[in-house]
Design a protein around this motif. Structure first.
Motif, short mmCIF file in Angstrom:
data_model
loop_
_atom_site.label_atom_id
_atom_site.label_comp_id
_atom_site.label_asym_id
_atom_site.label_seq_id
_atom_site.Cartn_x
_atom_site.Cartn_y
_atom_site.Cartn_z
N LEU A 279 163.92 27.50 -2.04
CA LEU A 279 162.84 27.82 -1.10
C LEU A 279 162.75 26.85 0.07
O LEU A 279 161.67 26.42 0.48
N TYR B 206 152.83 30.80 2.73
CA TYR B 206 153.43 31.57 1.63
C TYR B 206 152.36 31.99 0.62
O TYR B 206 152.36 33.12 0.14
N HIS C 14 159.57 35.00 2.54
CA HIS C 14 160.54 33.90 2.62
C HIS C 14 161.83 34.34 3.31
O HIS C 14 162.44 33.55 4.05
#
Length: 345
Positions: A249, A266, A277
């Motif tokens: 991530l 997020y 993402h």
């Protein structure tokens, strides 16, 4: 589709007090309006209220303020009971290899951050990760999950130390044993929330990661065909650089402070750690398109992409990236046939 207020995305410093007051009002009400919290959080959460806000957005804390204290007590006790139930099994033949891998990976996290080189912190991470693997045997522990604990841990640590102290340099032993246990338990439960949305990133063959890489390639072909063609001519496969982006991530691409700011958005997004993402990764690649096009062979391109010049980034650069990602989402999220793989994640 809700759209963030452009004036919030580029908040000047003199608005910070006003934003903090807005958060304070929302969080103090008898029943917190989570939709309003998400809207406000997308543009960044002030540090004094970030820990509580993240816990609400993770579903760890209830919206009803009167239930929060009891919920924390119950969940922290449940985590402690899980340690009592499972942690002694780390040396058993069946689980020894899992714990050994965790023990190897934990010291490698954020090697430049003093906090994560402290033995007490590393032991805390080992417990979190081992208990998570025991409670989720379908995937177990996979390298990369260890990185995902760090933003939660730093944010929840920040809640207990004075605002002028940098948590990345904090001496963890100064906290009481009870506070240490609370930070560890809260980090565990919020990790669990995050993993619920991306667990197929870490199951056998990591299909979630594979699907997101395909979706990223599809996006770049649509928004920057010359870049896609340049990568293809030089035999650069998307999986060669973006596997890490999906698996970790972007934890390895940005300073931790920037990751925390990124996660504000997020956590505010529906499916933020999965679908959104991908848009952020596309925006990041497009951001450096001109620099990549200047690299003329496979080695030069890979060396640049794997070492993007983002080490000195601050919130401002992240907010521009998020704004670009939001534009991509607005343009393509509902387009027929687009990002179908990402929507399945």
């Amino acid at each position: 589709m809700w759209s963030p207020d452009p004036m919030d995305i580029f908040d000047p410093p003199d608005r910070e007090t006003m934003r903090l007051q807005k958060f304070g009002k929302l969080l103090a009400g008898p029943n917190t309006d989570l939709d309003e919290v998400r809207k406000l959080s997308w543009s960044g959460i002030p540090p004094p209220v970030r820990a509580t806000t993240w816990q609400l957005l993770c579903g760890y804390l209830p919206a009803n303020i009167d239930r929060r204290e009891d919920t924390l007590k119950r969940k922290r006790l449940e985590y402690k009971n899980s340690i009592d139930q499972y942690y002694h099994m780390r040396s058993d033949t069946l689980h020894r290899d899992t714990f050994r891998q965790i023990h190897i990976d934990v010291p490698r996290m954020n090697p430049d951050v003093p906090l994560f080189q402290q033995q007490m912190v590393q032991e805390s991470f080992e417990r979190i990760l081992f208990i998570w693997s025991m409670r989720h045997p379908a995937s177990g522990y996979v390298q990369g999950i260890n990185d995902l604990v760090t933003p939660f841990f730093v944010v929840f640590l920040s809640y207990y130390i004075s605002g002028d102290k940098n948590p990345e340099n904090y001496n963890f032993s100064q906290l009481s044993p009870q506070t240490l246990q609370w930070i560890e338990a809260d980090s565990f439960w919020c990790l669990q929330h995050l993993m619920e949305g991306i667990q197929d990133n870490y199951t056998l063959a990591q299909p979630g990661v594979q699907a997101k890489i395909i979706a990223l390639k599809d996006l770049i072909q649509r928004i920057d065909a010359p870049l896609d063609a340049h990568l293809a001519r030089n035999a650069v496969e998307y999986i060669q650089f973006s596997f890490r982006w999906m698996n970790n991530l972007l934890m390895r691409e940005f300073p931790l402070r920037c990751v925390i700011r990124l996660w504000d958005s997020y956590l505010s997004e529906n499916n933020g750690f999965a679908s959104f993402h991908v848009y952020v990764c596309a925006a990041l690649l497009a951001r450096f398109s001109k620099s990549i096009l200047k690299r003329k062979d496979f080695q030069e391109i890979m060396l640049f992409i794997q070492n993007l010049p983002t080490t000195k980034w601050k919130d401002g650069e992240v907010e521009i990236l998020l704004a670009e990602a939001y534009k991509l989402k607005f343009m393509f999220a509902d387009a027929p046939g687009h990002l179908t793989t990402a929507r399945r994640t």
